[in-house]
Design a protein around this motif. Structure first.
Motif, short mmCIF file in Angstrom:
data_model
loop_
_atom_site.label_atom_id
_atom_site.label_comp_id
_atom_site.label_asym_id
_atom_site.label_seq_id
_atom_site.Cartn_x
_atom_site.Cartn_y
_atom_site.Cartn_z
N LEU A 69 -0.09 10.38 -6.85
CA LEU A 69 0.10 11.51 -5.94
C LEU A 69 0.22 11.01 -4.51
O LEU A 69 -0.74 11.02 -3.74
CB LEU A 69 -1.08 12.49 -6.07
CG LEU A 69 -1.20 13.23 -7.41
CD1 LEU A 69 -2.46 14.08 -7.44
CD2 LEU A 69 0.03 14.12 -7.63
N VAL A 70 1.40 10.57 -4.15
CA VAL A 70 1.61 10.03 -2.81
C VAL A 70 1.91 11.16 -1.84
O VAL A 70 2.38 12.24 -2.22
CB VAL A 70 2.76 9.01 -2.78
CG1 VAL A 70 2.45 7.84 -3.68
CG2 VAL A 70 4.08 9.65 -3.18
N SER A 71 1.64 10.91 -0.57
CA SER A 71 1.91 11.90 0.47
C SER A 71 3.42 12.05 0.66
O SER A 71 4.21 11.18 0.28
CB SER A 71 1.25 11.49 1.78
OG SER A 71 1.88 10.33 2.30
N GLU A 72 3.81 13.16 1.30
CA GLU A 72 5.24 13.39 1.55
C GLU A 72 5.81 12.32 2.48
O GLU A 72 6.92 11.83 2.28
CB GLU A 72 5.43 14.77 2.17
CG GLU A 72 6.89 15.15 2.40
CD GLU A 72 7.04 16.56 2.93
OE1 GLU A 72 8.15 16.90 3.39
OE2 GLU A 72 6.04 17.31 2.89
N ALA A 73 5.02 11.94 3.49
CA ALA A 73 5.47 10.91 4.43
C ALA A 73 5.66 9.57 3.72
O ALA A 73 6.61 8.84 3.99
CB ALA A 73 4.46 10.75 5.57
N GLU A 74 4.76 9.28 2.76
CA GLU A 74 4.87 8.02 2.02
C GLU A 74 6.13 8.02 1.17
O GLU A 74 6.84 7.01 1.08
CB GLU A 74 3.64 7.84 1.13
CG GLU A 74 3.74 6.68 0.13
CD GLU A 74 3.85 5.33 0.80
OE1 GLU A 74 4.48 4.42 0.21
OE2 GLU A 74 3.33 5.17 1.92
N SER A 75 6.43 9.14 0.53
CA SER A 75 7.63 9.23 -0.30
C SER A 75 8.89 9.01 0.53
O SER A 75 9.80 8.27 0.11
CB SER A 75 7.67 10.60 -0.98
OG SER A 75 8.79 10.70 -1.81
N PHE A 122 0.84 -1.20 0.00
CA PHE A 122 0.00 0.00 0.00
C PHE A 122 0.88 1.25 0.00
O PHE A 122 1.96 1.27 0.60
CB PHE A 122 -0.89 0.03 1.25
CG PHE A 122 -2.03 -0.95 1.21
CD1 PHE A 122 -3.20 -0.65 0.52
CD2 PHE A 122 -1.95 -2.16 1.88
CE1 PHE A 122 -4.25 -1.54 0.48
CE2 PHE A 122 -3.00 -3.06 1.86
CZ PHE A 122 -4.16 -2.75 1.15
N ARG A 123 0.40 2.29 -0.67
CA ARG A 123 1.04 3.60 -0.63
C ARG A 123 0.01 4.62 -0.15
O ARG A 123 -1.15 4.57 -0.58
CB ARG A 123 1.55 4.00 -2.01
CG ARG A 123 2.69 3.13 -2.52
CD ARG A 123 3.20 3.64 -3.85
NE ARG A 123 2.21 3.53 -4.89
CZ ARG A 123 2.06 4.38 -5.90
NH1 ARG A 123 2.84 5.45 -5.98
NH2 ARG A 123 1.14 4.19 -6.83
#
Length: 259
Positions: free
Chosen positions: A210-216, A141-142
């Motif tokens: 469009l992933v979140s900054e935390a996810e990146s 999951f992302r």
């Protein structure tokens, strides 16, 4: 006496579609040997047969499912349910013939693996089950900017119903989506709520990336960790691909060096 023409029942590629066709076949009293059940999307038209479309009906499918569990066995139902999710275009006919035998033989039918239809349904069931087991470990999951956890898969078989049940139990507090990019289906879960599978769902690729900054940041950390635990001297690509088949790699964060 003139031989009857074969009647072909064309059904949707789903458990409900196949079981609805089985229900229609039994009610028709046309004679099982003169009836074939085929999937609409994969059937190739032939001459000298009567063709009927089958509309999926949940109530009829449920009545067939109950009959399988009561008149044959819960094990037979598990075989049929998993086989109905297989990616094999001939599965509907295999299931129909298996049930013809099962309703006559009863509980013992699952022991008759020497019969081609029993063996075929058993093998389809096992193939689906094996892929389910692997996906439960390989789904990644992302977190998107919307806060939704998103995963994309490309399974050989229909897996969303099995994965939906599994991850609803594992991630009950999260909003998440698992998307089957081959069949354009999505399993959608609402936090602390139910989950459902939707068909004919086009994917908006831009939104899904469009992933979140935390996810990146987490993805970078995970890939760095995966790279640094490798012991090059003990690298065994054949064993790695045996334990983690290459067809799953494209959707696994640690195997994507370009994301």
């Amino acid at each position: 006496m003139e031989e009857k023409q074969i009647k072909v029942l064309l059904c949707q590629d789903s458990t409900e579609g196949i079981l609805s066709a089985v229900h229609m076949a039994y009610l028709s009293r046309y004679g099982h040997k003169y009836i074939n059940i085929e999937l609409k999307d994969s059937w190739e038209p032939t001459l000298f047969c009567n063709v009927e479309d089958v509309v999926p009906d949940v109530a009829k499918a449920e009545s067939v499912a109950r009959a399988i569990m009561e008149k044959i066995s819960p094990e037979a139902w598990r075989w049929v349910y998993q086989a109905s999710m297989a990616g094999d275009p001939g599965k509907a006919q295999m299931i129909y013939r298996f049930l013809n035998l099962g309703f006559s033989a009863g509980r013992s039918i699952c022991d008759h693996l020497s019969n081609e239809y029993v063996l075929s349904v058993y093998k389809l069931s096992r193939m689906v089950g094996r892929e389910t087991d692997k996906l439960m470990g390989f789904v990644r999951f992302r977190e998107l900017k919307s806060g939704i956890l998103f995963s994309k898969i490309s399974p050989k078989h229909q897996q969303l119903f099995f994965l939906g049940e599994h991850f609803a139990d594992r991630l009950p507090e999260e909003n998440w989506v698992i998307y089957d990019e081959i069949r354009h289906m999505a399993c959608i879960h609402q936090a602390r709520g139910p989950w459902a599978v939707a068909r004919d769902m086009p994917l908006q690729e831009d939104a899904a990336e469009l992933v979140s900054e935390a996810e990146s940041d987490f993805a970078d950390l995970w890939k760095t960790f995966f790279k640094h635990i490798e012991i090059r001297e003990r690298c065994n690509p054949r064993l790695q691909m045996n334990m983690m088949p290459k067809r799953f790699w494209k959707h696994m964060t640690e195997m994507d060096h370009n994301r």
